[in-house]
Design an enzyme around this catalytic site. Structure first.
Site, PDB file in Angstrom:
ATOM      1  N   TYR A  20       0.825  -1.207   0.000  1.00 57.99           N
ATOM      2  CA  TYR A  20       0.000   0.000   0.000  1.00 57.99           C
ATOM      3  C   TYR A  20       0.858   1.256   0.000  1.00 57.99           C
ATOM      4  O   TYR A  20       2.083   1.189   0.193  1.00 57.99           O
ATOM      5  CB  TYR A  20      -0.948   0.003   1.206  1.00 57.99           C
ATOM      6  CG  TYR A  20      -0.275   0.305   2.540  1.00 57.99           C
ATOM      7  CD1 TYR A  20       0.560  -0.628   3.144  1.00 57.99           C
ATOM      8  CD2 TYR A  20      -0.449   1.527   3.178  1.00 57.99           C
ATOM      9  CE1 TYR A  20       1.177  -0.345   4.356  1.00 57.99           C
ATOM     10  CE2 TYR A  20       0.159   1.818   4.393  1.00 57.99           C
ATOM     11  CZ  TYR A  20       0.969   0.880   4.971  1.00 57.99           C
ATOM     12  OH  TYR A  20       1.586   1.149   6.159  1.00 57.99           O
ATOM     13  N   LYS A  79       6.574  -2.117   1.738  1.00 59.68           N
ATOM     14  CA  LYS A  79       5.436  -1.511   2.436  1.00 59.68           C
ATOM     15  C   LYS A  79       4.224  -2.433   2.330  1.00 59.68           C
ATOM     16  O   LYS A  79       3.329  -2.214   1.514  1.00 59.68           O
ATOM     17  CB  LYS A  79       5.147  -0.120   1.849  1.00 59.68           C
ATOM     18  CG  LYS A  79       4.255   0.721   2.736  1.00 59.68           C
ATOM     19  CD  LYS A  79       4.311   2.165   2.307  1.00 59.68           C
ATOM     20  CE  LYS A  79       3.283   3.015   3.013  1.00 59.68           C
ATOM     21  NZ  LYS A  79       3.405   3.039   4.467  1.00 59.68           N
ATOM     22  N   GLU A 119      12.575   2.397  13.734  1.00 58.58           N
ATOM     23  CA  GLU A 119      11.700   3.451  13.196  1.00 58.58           C
ATOM     24  C   GLU A 119      10.411   3.450  14.007  1.00 58.58           C
ATOM     25  O   GLU A 119      10.234   2.650  14.925  1.00 58.58           O
ATOM     26  CB  GLU A 119      11.408   3.208  11.712  1.00 58.58           C
ATOM     27  CG  GLU A 119      10.662   1.912  11.461  1.00 58.58           C
ATOM     28  CD  GLU A 119      10.359   1.642   9.996  1.00 58.58           C
ATOM     29  OE1 GLU A 119      10.236   2.597   9.204  1.00 58.58           O
ATOM     30  OE2 GLU A 119      10.221   0.450   9.652  1.00 58.58           O
ATOM     31  N   LEU A 147      11.466   1.191   6.605  1.00 56.96           N
ATOM     32  CA  LEU A 147      10.863   1.645   5.355  1.00 56.96           C
ATOM     33  C   LEU A 147      11.539   2.957   4.948  1.00 56.96           C
ATOM     34  O   LEU A 147      11.762   3.825   5.795  1.00 56.96           O
ATOM     35  CB  LEU A 147       9.368   1.891   5.554  1.00 56.96           C
ATOM     36  CG  LEU A 147       8.632   2.313   4.289  1.00 56.96           C
ATOM     37  CD1 LEU A 147       8.398   1.111   3.382  1.00 56.96           C
ATOM     38  CD2 LEU A 147       7.307   2.968   4.623  1.00 56.96           C
TER      39      LEU A 147
HETATM   40  N1  PMP Z   1       7.939   3.690   8.456  1.00 59.38           N
HETATM   41  C1  PMP Z   1       6.802   2.977   8.529  1.00 59.38           C
HETATM   42  C2  PMP Z   1       6.832   1.631   9.179  1.00 59.38           C
HETATM   43  C3  PMP Z   1       5.612   3.495   8.004  1.00 59.38           C
HETATM   44  O1  PMP Z   1       4.475   2.773   8.073  1.00 59.38           O
HETATM   45  C4  PMP Z   1       5.613   4.803   7.446  1.00 59.38           C
HETATM   46  C5  PMP Z   1       4.342   5.430   6.937  1.00 59.38           C
HETATM   47  N2  PMP Z   1       3.787   4.774   5.872  1.00 59.38           N
HETATM   48  C6  PMP Z   1       6.817   5.506   7.375  1.00 59.38           C
HETATM   49  C7  PMP Z   1       7.967   4.916   7.891  1.00 59.38           C
HETATM   50  C8  PMP Z   1       6.898   6.878   6.746  1.00 59.38           C
HETATM   51  O2  PMP Z   1       6.781   6.785   5.353  1.00 59.38           O
HETATM   52  P1  PMP Z   1       6.225   8.003   4.482  1.00 59.38           P
HETATM   53  O3  PMP Z   1       7.063   9.180   4.822  1.00 59.38           O
HETATM   54  O4  PMP Z   1       6.409   7.546   3.086  1.00 59.38           O
HETATM   55  O5  PMP Z   1       4.794   8.182   4.866  1.00 59.38           O
END
Ligand code: PMP
Length: 287
Positions: free
Chosen positions: A33, A149, A182, A207
């Site tokens: 997603y 993701k 994270e 991620l």
């Molecule tokens: N790490 C994880 C585990 C996440 O779920 C997200 C949010 N989707 C992020 C980091 C941040 O990613 P983004 O800046 O692309 O929203």
């Protein structure tokens, strides 16, 4: 509120938006997603989000359901039909539906595509940014491919629920060596005692956040030093400032970690500056 949901080529009323009971997203979390920010009706950083979706699909060998431009069109149309000015758009692709079997279905099965959009009050988000948020740390119990993701978000849901029980807004996962990986749905940053920004380097343990990457563009543009390395919970608690990044929270100040105030317990000045300048570095889609 979401009124209309895109499901496999059709825009359906919310109450009728469903996928098959044997969808592999439901049975195996065999789905990926993206969540994109919508600002004044425009997609923010759509290229990076669509590229990351493509990468996630490739890593799981799920066929790309449609061209990148068509995915972008679906996101725009979903935003339009839901009359979202400020909020988020959510796009999910699963491997599709078929009789339950661990093995991938025959190539003829089409991926399931779902897209929805909802408004998020900018003033509520700003109010949260003015006070800052609290973090609860906990062991990282996720799998070894957090760079993909996927919708396999049970550890994240459990972590956020545990954080809420402690009046914290986000959880930070900690690896076996005591280093922060994270957030449950964000990337984690600190500003160390020397004033350097620190965030963990990209490996399969985290991620690669789009917001993280765009913020790095902003930092480079302003010649603000940052380092990509792991940091411990102790280092974070002793940091000058801390914050998280994500498409839904942008740059969100962290003011407490496990009950301990960060700096003077108020959002840091650098964090606030980065929050207000963030969109200067982002790709804002044409109306
Ligand atoms: N790490 C994880 C585990 C996440 O779920 C997200 C949010 N989707 C992020 C980091 C941040 O990613 P983004 O800046 O692309 O929203």
């Amino acid at each position: 509120m979401t009124r209309v949901v895109y499901v496999n080529g059709r825009y359906l009323p919310y109450a009728h938006a469903s996928v098959h009971a044997e969808d592999r997203g439901f049975q195996f979390a065999d789905a990926v997603y993206e969540v994109c920010e919508v600002m004044a009706g425009r997609l923010v950083d759509e290229t990076r989000h669509i590229e990351r979706l493509g990468r996630s699909l490739k890593e799981l060998r799920i066929p790309q359901p449609m061209a990148a431009a068509s995915l972008a069109r679906v996101m725009r149309e979903t935003i339009r039909r839901n009359r979202v000015a400020d909020g988020i758009v959510y796009l999910q692709v699963s491997r599709g539906a078929g009789p339950r079997d661990f093995l991938f279905p025959a190539a003829a099965v089409s991926p399931t595509v779902v897209c929805l959009a909802r408004s998020v009050s900018p003033s509520k988000l700003e109010a949260a940014a003015e006070t800052g948020i609290a973090i609860k740390t906990m062991p990282d119990t996720r799998w070894a491919r957090c760079d993909i993701k996927t919708v396999m978000l049970l550890p994240a849901a459990l972590a956020k629920e545990a954080a809420r029980a402690d009046d914290a807004k986000e959880a930070w996962f900690v690896d076996r060596d005591g280093y922060v990986t994270e957030g449950a749905s964000s990337n984690a940053w600190i500003i160390d005692r020397e004033g350097r920004l620190v965030t963990r380097q990209v490996t399969p343990a985290i991620l690669r956040g789009v917001t993280r990457t765009t913020l790095m563009d902003l930092l480079k543009r302003h010649a603000i030093e940052f380092v990509e390395r792991p940091f411990t919970v102790e280092e974070a608690k002793a940091a000058r400032e801390a914050f998280i990044t994500s498409a839904t929270n942008l740059v969100m100040p962290v003011v407490r970690i496990d009950g301990q105030p960060i700096g003077n317990g108020a959002p840091g000045l650098m964090t606030q500056r980065l929050r207000s300048d963030f969109h200067d570095a982002a790709e804002i889609a044409k109306p």
